[in-house]
Motif scaffolding. Sequence first.
Motif, PDB file in Angstrom:
ATOM      1  N   LYS A   5       0.814  -1.325  -0.121  1.00 25.71           N
ATOM      2  CA  LYS A   5      -0.067   0.108   0.053  1.00 25.71           C
ATOM      3  C   LYS A   5       0.571   1.112  -0.036  1.00 25.71           C
ATOM      4  CE  LYS A   5      -3.595   2.112   2.643  1.00 25.71           C
ATOM      5  NZ  LYS A   5      -4.357   2.192   3.946  1.00 25.71           N
ATOM      6  N   ASN A   6       2.004   1.242   0.668  1.00 24.71           N
ATOM      7  CA  ASN A   6       2.731   2.577   0.894  1.00 24.71           C
ATOM      8  C   ASN A   6       3.531   2.675  -0.520  1.00 24.71           C
ATOM      9  OD1 ASN A   6       1.929   2.929   3.514  1.00 24.71           O
ATOM     10  ND2 ASN A   6       3.757   2.150   4.470  1.00 24.71           N
ATOM     11  N   ILE A   7       3.971   1.684  -0.829  1.00 26.94           N
ATOM     12  CA  ILE A   7       4.700   1.876  -2.146  1.00 26.94           C
ATOM     13  C   ILE A   7       3.814   2.200  -3.198  1.00 26.94           C
ATOM     14  CG2 ILE A   7       6.170   0.345  -4.028  1.00 26.94           C
ATOM     15  CD1 ILE A   7       7.294  -1.181  -1.443  1.00 26.94           C
ATOM     16  N   SER A   8       2.637   1.633  -3.256  1.00 26.11           N
ATOM     17  CA  SER A   8       1.596   2.288  -4.513  1.00 26.11           C
ATOM     18  C   SER A   8       1.242   3.609  -4.121  1.00 26.11           C
ATOM     19  CB  SER A   8       0.571   1.403  -4.333  1.00 26.11           C
ATOM     20  OG  SER A   8       0.687  -0.169  -4.455  1.00 26.11           O
ATOM     21  N   ALA A  10       3.388   5.904  -3.022  1.00 21.52           N
ATOM     22  CA  ALA A  10       4.408   6.600  -3.260  1.00 21.52           C
ATOM     23  C   ALA A  10       4.751   6.713  -4.819  1.00 21.52           C
ATOM     24  CB  ALA A  10       5.717   5.976  -2.569  1.00 21.52           C
ATOM     25  N   ALA A  11       4.523   5.667  -5.437  1.00 17.54           N
ATOM     26  CA  ALA A  11       4.487   5.528  -6.871  1.00 17.54           C
ATOM     27  C   ALA A  11       3.386   6.634  -7.547  1.00 17.54           C
ATOM     28  CB  ALA A  11       4.299   4.186  -7.255  1.00 17.54           C
ATOM     29  N   ILE A  16       1.595  11.479 -10.019  1.00 13.03           N
ATOM     30  CA  ILE A  16       0.643  12.675 -10.057  1.00 13.03           C
ATOM     31  C   ILE A  16       1.831  13.873 -10.121  1.00 13.03           C
ATOM     32  CG2 ILE A  16      -0.724  14.217  -8.633  1.00 13.03           C
ATOM     33  CD1 ILE A  16      -1.984  11.790  -7.651  1.00 13.03           C
ATOM     34  N   ALA A  17       2.833  13.917  -9.624  1.00 13.01           N
ATOM     35  CA  ALA A  17       3.844  15.078  -9.572  1.00 13.01           C
ATOM     36  C   ALA A  17       4.498  15.313 -10.891  1.00 13.01           C
ATOM     37  CB  ALA A  17       4.918  14.992  -8.488  1.00 13.01           C
ATOM     38  N   LEU A  18       4.688  14.280 -11.788  1.00 14.68           N
ATOM     39  CA  LEU A  18       5.675  14.348 -13.000  1.00 14.68           C
ATOM     40  C   LEU A  18       4.631  14.704 -14.138  1.00 14.68           C
ATOM     41  CD1 LEU A  18       8.357  11.724 -12.385  1.00 14.68           C
ATOM     42  CD2 LEU A  18       8.499  14.166 -12.270  1.00 14.68           C
ATOM     43  N   THR A  19       3.303  14.184 -13.944  1.00 14.34           N
ATOM     44  CA  THR A  19       2.199  14.138 -15.122  1.00 14.34           C
ATOM     45  C   THR A  19       2.427  15.510 -15.759  1.00 14.34           C
ATOM     46  OG1 THR A  19       0.813  12.569 -13.893  1.00 14.34           O
ATOM     47  CG2 THR A  19      -0.051  13.978 -15.797  1.00 14.34           C
TER      48      THR A  19
END
Length: 92
Positions: A5-8, A10-11, A16-19
């Motif tokens: 859940k945490n890794i998902s 973070a990904a 979202i930040a790079l879109t």
Amino acid sequence: MFSIKNISLAALLVLIALTPAIIYKTSDFTGSDDKGSALVNEINPGHVRWIKPLLNPEKDAETLGFVLQAAFGAGFIFFYITRKRKRGFPKR
């Protein structure tokens, strides 16, 4: 420690930040201050400022200021959420 859940999450956050950077590769991400100044100079080339700014930081210092402001804001929000989570949210 690192759950799926945490890794998902973070990904997803990175995606979202790079879109915007991926979608608008050729866009000029300058601030509204730069665009406003350019427009004023285009409309009225002889424009003289009424007042002078107190500080005139370089672009890197200005960017650092915005980054620190965002980091402090995010830190405060997450501190508040974690503290409320430990105490328990009020019941309605």
